[in-house]
Structures are given as C-alpha cells and as structure tokens.
Design an enzyme around this catalytic site. Structure first.
Site, mmCIF file in Angstrom:
data_model
loop_
_atom_site.group_PDB
_atom_site.id
_atom_site.type_symbol
_atom_site.label_atom_id
_atom_site.label_comp_id
_atom_site.label_asym_id
_atom_site.label_seq_id
_atom_site.Cartn_x
_atom_site.Cartn_y
_atom_site.Cartn_z
ATOM 1 N N THR A 16 -3.025 1.398 3.667
ATOM 2 C CA THR A 16 -2.859 2.780 3.220
ATOM 3 C C THR A 16 -3.930 3.158 2.216
ATOM 4 O OG1 THR A 16 -0.476 2.694 3.581
ATOM 5 C CG2 THR A 16 -1.299 4.392 2.091
ATOM 6 N N PHE A 62 3.101 8.877 3.955
ATOM 7 C CA PHE A 62 3.696 7.583 3.608
ATOM 8 C C PHE A 62 4.985 7.309 4.379
ATOM 9 C CE2 PHE A 62 1.204 8.578 -0.224
ATOM 10 C CZ PHE A 62 0.476 7.405 -0.341
ATOM 11 N N CYS A 64 7.048 4.119 2.878
ATOM 12 C CA CYS A 64 6.231 3.081 2.255
ATOM 13 C C CYS A 64 6.766 2.729 0.870
ATOM 14 C CB CYS A 64 4.791 3.562 2.156
ATOM 15 S SG CYS A 64 3.703 2.433 1.296
#
Length: 1056
Positions: A269, A397, A404
């Site tokens: 990420t 996310f 996440c």
C-alpha cells in the site's frame, strides 16, 4: 421487472477468460467498465463474476452484513502461502482471524505507530542517502526503491528485523520470490485448474518462491524466540498477546502467516501510494510547487519530527488524491448473504454471487468526482471537501471490518518519506513524455517510471533528456540507452555555455542542438539539457541560452516544472545570470502565441537577469521559421563572442569521420524487436486511384502500452530510400561503407561506433527539411561559379517562395548546383537530427485494447517547379511503405487533456475535420458506437467532414460512418469541395447547418476540431460569424463572445 446485467459474448468452456489480459486483468476490467458502464458480468471459465463500477452501486454494496468480503479465486491462490493470515482468512470459519485482529488492533493505533517514528526515519534516511550517493544522472526506478523502503520499514518496525535492501544491487531474495509469487497467483486464478496442473515448471517455481518466503519468516520467528527483546513491536504482541474475549493466543503457524501478510500486503500500500504520488506531482508541477512551499515554510531544512505529522494539509491532500487515482488496492470482492437486487430493484443478484467492486473506476465516477475526475487535483481534498464527501466514496484501504489494519502505519510512513525527499531533492522524469502505465502484483503501481533526484543545495549538472526520447524496456526491467547522453559537454572551449530547451515535437530541441554544436566553433564549452533539469538552480557561470515552445499556451512536457518554479520563485534574484530566449510557436493561435517564451523572458528580466539580446521568435506556421532562427542565432554569436571575448574557429564544425571498412557484413541489419517496437497488422489505401493518397494502418502495440481515444502515436521514421541513395551518390560513397564519427560537442549522431553510411543517413538526420538561410550562406562560400553564387543569393532574397514553398533541402540545392563542393562532414553538420512524428490515433481501446489504427495523408509531390527531384514526406512515405509484420519503433503520447471524450458518454459531441483530420474523430465515434451497442445511453454526435468527392476520398463514408449513422450514434454532415453542383468546404457546411450547431451548444455539447491551421482558422471565423448573427454583435465582440462561450468546451488538435 429487473434488467439483465450486460455481459460481453464469450467462448465455449472458457467464457470471457480468453479475452482478459492475464498479466494485468484490471486493464481489461477498466475497458469493459468504459464499454458497459456501471455494471457488467463475466464468465471466467465457468465462474460468473459481477463487476460494479459506479459510486451509486458501491454505496449499496458497502454493507458488511448484506455483502461481506469473500475469498475469491485470486485470494484463494494467495492462501497457498498466507493461509489464515489477516488478509486471506475465511471469516467467520477461521477463528484465528478474530484473535489476531483483537490482539493487533491496539498495536496499529495512531499512538502506537507514532512510537515507530525513529525506526521509520532510519529507513527513510537510507533511501535519501542512496539517492544522494548515486547522483543526479542515475535513473531511479521509483517503484523499486519505494518497495525497498516500505519492506525494510515494516520489517524493522514490526519485527525488529533488518532486510538491508538498500545495501544490495539486486532486490533481496524474499522480495524477488514475493513478486514472482504474487504475479503467478494472479495468473493461476485466471486459468482453469487443469491448466495449472499441466504447467509443472510454473508449479515448481511457485512452490520454490513460497519456500523462500517462508524460510525468512521462520528465521525471524526463531531468532526472536532465541533472542527475546523488551521492545513491544508487533511480533512481541503476537507471541505474548492474549485475546481479551477468549483468553487465547496465536499459534506459531498463524504468527508466521501474519508475519508474511505484513511483509507482503503491509509494504504494498505504501510503496504504491508513494509511487503514484511521485508520478502525479511530476506530471502536475504546480502541485509539486505548492507542496514544496508548504514543506519549506513549515519544516524548512530541519529533520522532520513526530510533532510535524498530520500538520501539513496540502501533503495530506496530495496523498488522498494520489490514492483516489491510484488506489493501490484497486478492487475488493463481496457476495450477498441472500438473493437480492441492486439499484432499487433494477439488477438481480443471487445469494453467494461474487461481486468485484472496481474501486479504480469508482474513484473516477464523474457523477461523484466531476468532469475532471481523471485530473490530479489535491484541492478537491482540502478545506473540508474531503470530510464532506458522501459516505464510502473514498476506499483505497478497503472497507469495514476487513479494511487495511495498517492504515495508520502507511499514512505515517508516506508523510515521512515525501517530506524527507522533497526537502532534499528536485526531481525530473527520466522520460518527460512518460505516460502512466500500470503493473499489477497484489496491488497496482506505475510501470517503467524512472526519475532523477537532483540535490537542491549546491551546483547541479544538466540532464539532456530528448523530447523525442523512446524507452526500450527489456525483460530485466532496465532502461534502454538514449541518443543524447546525460550532461553532454563540448570539450575544447574555455567559457561554459548552457543550452536549455523545452520541446515536445523536436523543433525547439533541434534548434538547441544546433546552438550546442556550433558553440565550440565560437570558443565556448557547451552543456545541453532540458529546462526542467535546472529547476531551482539556473547556472550563473556562463551564458544561458533558452529555446522553448508553447503548446496551446502551456509549456512543453520537459519544461513544466521549470515554468512552475519560475512563476512561483517571486523572491528569487538572478543578478548574476546572463541569458537569451528564442521561442517557437504558431501565429495562428493569437491568444497564446509565444506565451511561454515571453513569460520566461519577462520573469528572468524582472528578477535582475541580464538579457543578452532581444527574444527571438519563430512562427512554425509561417514561411520564415528557420530563417528567423538563423538571424537570431547569428546575432547571438556576435553578442556573446563580444561579451566573453571569444574567437570564431575556422570551418563549420569539428566533426571528423574515419572509414572503418567498405562494409560487406549485413549482420547489423538483423535486429530483434523489443517492447518499444509495434507490429504492422494492416496497411491499405482509403482513397481512389489518382486522388491524394490516404491510408489506414493498424498496429499491434508494444507489450504493456495503453492509450485513450484522442491520444497520439509517436513514430520514429526513416528517410525515404530514394533520398538516402541520392545523398550517397552525390558524395561518391557506398551504401554499405562503414564509418565512425567523432565530435567535440554535444550531438545526436551515433559517435564512436561503426555505422553504415546508409543507416546513418536513413535514421539520424533530416534529409528533406528545407535549407535554412544559414545553410545557404555556408554553401555560398564554396560555390565555384558566379552563376551558382547568384542563384544562392536569389534563394536567400526570396527565401519563403524559392526555398520553403518548394521545400528545397540542402541535398536538392547540391544536386541543382554540382559546383558547390562541401565535404560529407560539413553536409552532416548542416542537417538537423531526425525528429519524432506524432499522429492522432484513429481508434478506441474499446475496439482492441492492444491495437491502434492511424489514418494518414501520404505527402508526395512530383511537380513542384524549381525542384529536380520529387518531394517525399519523411514519415508518411515511411508509413506507406510498411507491410504486415514490419516492426516500427513507437510510443503512445497523451494528447492535451481537453482533447479526450467526456467521462459521461451522454454528453453530445460536435466534431469538425478535414481529410486525415478525421483520425481522432473516428476514435471518438468508434468508442461511442461500442458503448451504444453495449446498451449505454450515448449522446448524439454531429460530424462535419471536409473532403473532395464522395467517390474519391470520403474516408470511412461507406463503412464505419455509415454503420454508426444507422446505429444513431452520429449524424454525418459532409462538405465536398470538388463536387460541381454542391461545392463547399467545412466552414460553408457549418454556416448552412448553424441552427443544428446552436441547438447542440444549448444541449451541452462539447466541440472538437482536428485539421490544418487553415481549417481551424476558417472554422473559428465561421463560428464568430454565427455568434455575431445570433447575438447581433460586430466582429470584435463576436470574437470575444466565442472565446467566452467555448471556454472548456472547444478542444483543438491542429497540424501543419
């Protein structure tokens, strides 16, 4: 009654799987979303998947109770290594997920992550140190270095383990195995199971990669158990932590799976976020200027502190906008817990039906983000706008309980990295024309994106990155060589001189190259580079010569950062700088003519720089473009030689040629294509015999190259063989003779290597460009007869008519006057370097994502008075000669951002074109037709198309245009200029149909024009007349009204 979910046709057994790009499925999914709209379904080898692409549908499926996350085929392959780790666990069946989630949530809180600041800063400092040591001329693989950064950070901060990625040339074995594993997992998920079983070699490599990753994880866990620590990192939490609800801890096997999950998913990420942020900041230099200004004003040169986090609003906006356009987790998968419908009963979905939510497309939904959804604009995330977004609009996310867990970690690390590198470096793209390409592993990142990091403090070297630079990507990911070396410096002079250029198409660069080449002959030591390469640090120890162009009032790609910096550097003083500016432009565009050269010249003078001579102007649409540069250049050398007391050397230049051999070997003619080479699929004539030739050419793009309707295809051509043989014959050479070239100054010629005369003249110089007045002066010095001297004098005095209009090249003049005796060395130095040619693409990626078509005019003229030989257009002759299977060096170049279709296909279009100017319009209409056939609501288009005769050159008139007109996509309004009973041009048809155009304007249509500057001026003039007629205004007022009414609604693509 529900509406069937649209789906493309498929094949037996495989369904749609065969049409999906296995290396990058998201590219295929995005094109299908553009084709079908908010929802569609695919049959992937028997498995049905529904794809959701709009915010309206995202909002509905963002409900963990109705649509929980499921483990689809792709995640199931990841389970081969990660098993019941946090990312790949099957919930609620696997209870370790709940235990791990509750134990680790506190460890990933913002306050806990703040305690990792020092370890993060340690790793960020290693990145900065690497970039400083490698220096400004080293091309940096952005995604590679950010992967090293984020992997080392997650390993050190969460496991107190050092991977030391920055101390290796190659990526660590763990990283290499991880990348292979992720790519192969994606491919396995798209293949039938029986195919995976049969691919034994791939299966063995796949298992070996898993073993490599697990060996590192085993080592980390074993080392910690043997050497316990008081540090309360994530690994300690997992070993010692107990779930408050159940009292249970995590078994070692699950700890290993979560360690692997953190290393794999945890770094992806942040490295993706940083890579996309760097790309967009360089592509939109005004945003880089604003961010640098914020960092400089709030932090300055001191090291960043933990107290600085979350206090830089523009930085946060940049990160949010980067994740909107580049969501590193671009999709997630859910399934309904029961039979249900979507969009108020419109679409039916069964219980358990796999639904892939395409976040990448949702983040571009114009109904939420506006018509500029494709543009990078951090301001949309500032001043409360982000907080005011509707629920669940921004989901980089993930969502809900399965979102996440390391978001705070990624957010802190990204802030620290961006602040640290922007404090210390200026950046330029290695390839200024780079157009974002994506690659996919677990997430998405830019592919083939290289930059240069130039220390902000101290002296800097120039980066000579050509405007027509072509990257050659190889299997190992390296970058191919460029024709002009970085920081080219001419030896032999005593005074430094800096030549800076801003150029997209090569004209300004060609002029700059000539100045740099001639510098040594005037006693200067020349360095040549792009304007961007001196952003923030203009040289002051020698004259700075700037040659730059304007493109619809905007700077060239390799001058954007410089212009943005110069406009913003209001307190910067340039008292020690001496400079001169020559501008390239086109006077047909009165509003923006010479805007950028004028701006640079004015700002430098206002801030104290010494202007060496008045700004020069070259009008590319006029007859004295080259002559005006010649005059200005002569004045330049006179002025700088006087100021710096240098002497002019004898001769034209310092080029030396050594004959290596007569050249019987043809081995170098056999070359292997690489990813910069496309393949000709089809090449046929569109016009009738006897008419000026127009052609339709189809290419298979190089692997991984993508485009949008309206973009350009840049081609590096070769000179027509006829002209090459003429030049060879004139100088009494052999086509196969091999020579080596050497020169003391910067050059784009292939120096210090053997090359055949034929290849040299074919690919490195422009043989057909009209001779300049400077060329005529050089030739006159060697004329042996009075008649030739008088002829050359006549050419100079009537230059526009006798040279430009007749397209007389240096070679033409030498053939007309055989007594002119110049050497081959001098001939080469008179010629400009070969330029890239850009052609508007005439297709849409919805037709074939990996293929493009061109619609070109072939320039050939055999009857120009005053010419001994026929004239052949360089690029069009080259393209016309191609056959299926031929390889062509090419690159997709994005057009002006305004010259793309509206994101809403319902917006009407009004299109104006003449001749081969139909090219981008065909691409637009092809895209709209395919969307209409897929059931989407498509706005009506009006096409005004100028040609000669319906039976001669009505391009696509009885094929595509007829079909699309019958489909209701377009209303074609042809204007035939050679039909006796109804002769008219485009502007005449515009006046005739002015009421329809006015209605389209009131309906919100967007207007596009592609054609010559003459066509563009005629269309604008007729529009002004119509506006004056409707509003009862005089010509001046009507012209002003035209500019106001068409602001943001009238896009042009003009060629000469």
């Amino acid at each position: 009654m529900t509406t069937p979910i649209p789906s493309p046709p498929g094949l037996p057994f495989l369904g749609n799987a065969a049409s999906i790009d296995l290396d990058f499925p998201l590219r295929s999914f995005n094109l299908l979303a553009l084709h079908y709209g908010e929802i569609y379904s695919l049959n992937l080898a028997g498995d049905k998947v529904v794809f959701v692409n709009s915010y309206e549908l995202l909002k509905e499926v963002s409900d963990d109770k109705r649509f929980p996350k499921i483990i689809n085929a792709s995640l199931n392959e990841l389970r081969n290594a990660a098993k019941d780790g946090l990312f790949t666990a099957r919930v609620p069946e696997e209870i370790n997920w709940f235990i791990a989630h509750r134990i680790l949530m506190p460890a990933f809180s913002t306050s806990s992550v703040l305690g990792m600041f020092d370890d993060m800063y340690d790793i960020v400092s290693q990145l900065v140190l690497k970039w400083e040591r490698f220096g400004p001329n080293h091309p940096i693989d952005v995604s590679d270095d950010f992967t090293r950064l984020t992997l080392d950070a997650i390993a050190l901060c969460s496991m107190s383990y050092r991977l030391n990625s920055f101390y290796r040339d190659e990526l660590p074995p763990f990283v290499q195995a991880m990348c292979h594993f992720l790519v192969e997992s994606g491919r396995r998920s798209m293949r039938p199971g029986i195919v995976n079983m049969l691919k034994r070699g791939s299966a063995l490599k796949y298992q070996a990669d898993i073993d490599t990753m697990m060996s590192v994880v085993d080592e980390i866990l074993t080392d910690r158990k043997v050497h316990p620590t008081d540090k309360k990192d994530l690994l300690t939490c997992m070993i010692e932590g107990r779930d408050k609800e159940t009292g249970l801890g995590l078994p070692d096997e699950n700890i290993k799976k979560n360690l692997l999950t953190f290393l794999v998913a945890g770094h992806e990420t942040t490295s993706g976020l940083l890579s996309f942020a760097m790309y967009y900041l360089l592509r939109y230099p005004e945003t880089m200027r604003k961010l640098r200004e914020e960092i400089d004003s709030k932090i300055g040169d001191r090291p960043m502190k933990a107290s600085d986090l979350h206090k830089l609003p523009y930085l946060i906006a940049v990160m949010r906008e980067s994740l909107r356009l580049g969501p590193t987790a671009p999709a997630r998968v859910v399934a309904p817990t029961e039979d249900t419908t979507l969009k108020n009963g419109k679409y039916f979905v069964q219980k358990g039906q796999e639904i892939l939510i395409n976040i990448y497309m949702v983040h571009r939904d114009p109904n939420l983000w506006g018509d500029d959804a494709e543009e990078f604009r951090p301001e949309r995330m500032l001043d409360g706008k982000f907080e005011a977004l509707p629920p669940n609009a921004w989901q980089p996310f993930g969502f809900g309980t399965r979102a996440c867990i390391g978001r705070a970690f990624a957010w802190q690390e990204a802030q620290m990295a961006l602040v640290s590198i922007i404090q210390r470096f200026d950046f330029v793209m290695h390839d200024p024309s780079y157009n974002l390409r994506l690659r996919s592993t677990l997430t998405i990142k830019p592919d083939g994106f290289y930059i240069h990091a130039i220390p902000r403090a101290g002296r800097r070297r120039l980066l000579a990155i050509p405007s027509n630079y072509m990257v050659s990507s190889h299997a190992n990911g390296s970058v191919g060589s460029i024709t002009t070396s970085n920081a080219d410096v001419a030896m032999g002079g005593t005074h430094p001189l800096y030549v800076l250029f801003g150029s997209n198409t090569g004209s300004a660069e060609s002029f700059a190259q000539r100045i740099a080449t001639e510098a040594v002959g005037h006693g200067f030591r020349a360095s040549m580079g792009t304007l961007d390469s001196v952003t923030g640090h203009l040289p002051k120890d020698g004259p700075v010569i700037i040659v730059t162009a304007s493109y619809e009032g905007e700077p060239a790609d390799n001058a954007k950062q410089f212009v943005t910096w110069l406009k913003g550097a209001k307190d910067q003083k340039f008292g020690e700088l001496s400079y001169a500016v020559f501008g390239c432009g086109n006077r047909d565009w009165v509003q923006t003519y010479q805007r950028i050269p004028t701006l640079i010249d004015r700002l430098l003078a206002e801030r104290g720089a010494k202007r060496l001579l008045s700004r020069g102007e070259g009008d590319a649409g006029g007859s004295d473009f080259f002559e005006s540069f010649d005059r200005w250049c002569a004045n330049l050398w006179e002025e700088v030689s006087k100021i710096y007391e240098t002497r002019k050397a004898d001769g034209v230049g310092s080029l030396k040629i050594t004959t290596v051999e007569t050249g019987s070997s043809r081995a170098n003619l056999l070359r292997q294509p690489d990813t910069a080479f496309g393949t000709v699929i089809e090449n046929h004539i569109l016009t009738s015999p006897g008419a000026p030739e127009k052609r339709h050419i189809e290419f298979a793009l190089p692997e991984g190259m993508t485009y949008r309707a309206g973009d350009y295809l840049a081609i590096i051509p070769v000179n027509p063989p006829q002209n090459v043989h003429r030049a060879i014959a004139h100088f009494g050479l052999s086509a196969e003779q091999e020579i080596t070239l050497s020169i003391s100054g910067p050059t784009s010629l292939p120096v210090n290597k053997a090359i055949s005369v034929f290849n040299l003249l074919s690919g490195y110089v422009e043989l057909s460009q009209p001779a300049t007045t400077r060329d005529l002066r050089v030739l006159s010095l060697t004329a042996k007869s009075q008649a030739t001297a008088e002829a050359l004098k006549q050419l100079s005095s009537a230059y526009a008519v006798e040279v430009v209009e007749k397209r007389l090249s240096v070679l033409d003049i030498l053939e007309l006057h055989p007594d002119i005796n110049i050497s081959f060395e001098v001939f080469l130095q008179l010629l400009p370097s070969m330029r890239v040619r850009q052609y508007s693409i005439s297709s849409s990626p919805l037709w074939k994502p990996s293929h493009v078509t061109l619609t070109i005019s072939v320039m050939q003229s055999s009857s120009i008075p005053g010419r001994k030989e026929p004239f052949y257009g360089v690029a069009s002759t080259y393209l016309a000669s191609l056959h299926p299977g031929d390889k062509v060096q090419m690159a997709v170049r994005p057009s002006n951002s305004a010259f793309h279709l509206p994101s809403d296909p319902g917006v009407p279009l009004v299109l104006f074109a003449a001749g081969s100017g139909i090219a981008p319009m065909r691409g637009f209409l092809q895209e709209r037709a395919m969307q209409a056939e897929a059931g989407r609501n498509v706005g009506k288009s009006l096409l005004f198309f100028g040609c000669r005769n319906p039976d001669v050159d009505f391009l696509y008139g009885n094929g595509d245009l007829k079909k699309w007109q019958e489909l209701g996509v377009v209303d074609v309004r042809p204007a035939f200029s050679k039909v006796t009973h109804a002769r008219m041009h485009v502007q005449d048809r515009i006046w005739e149909d002015r009421e329809d155009i006015h209605k389209a304007y009131l309906d919100g249509a967007k207007f596009y024009l592609c054609g010559s500057s003459k066509v563009a001026a005629s269309v604008k003039e007729k529009f002004t007349t119509i506006i004056g007629h409707i509003k009862q205004e005089d010509a001046g007022s009507a012209s002003k009204s035209f500019e106001e009414m068409m602001n943001g609604r009238f896009a042009t693509d003009v060629f000469e």
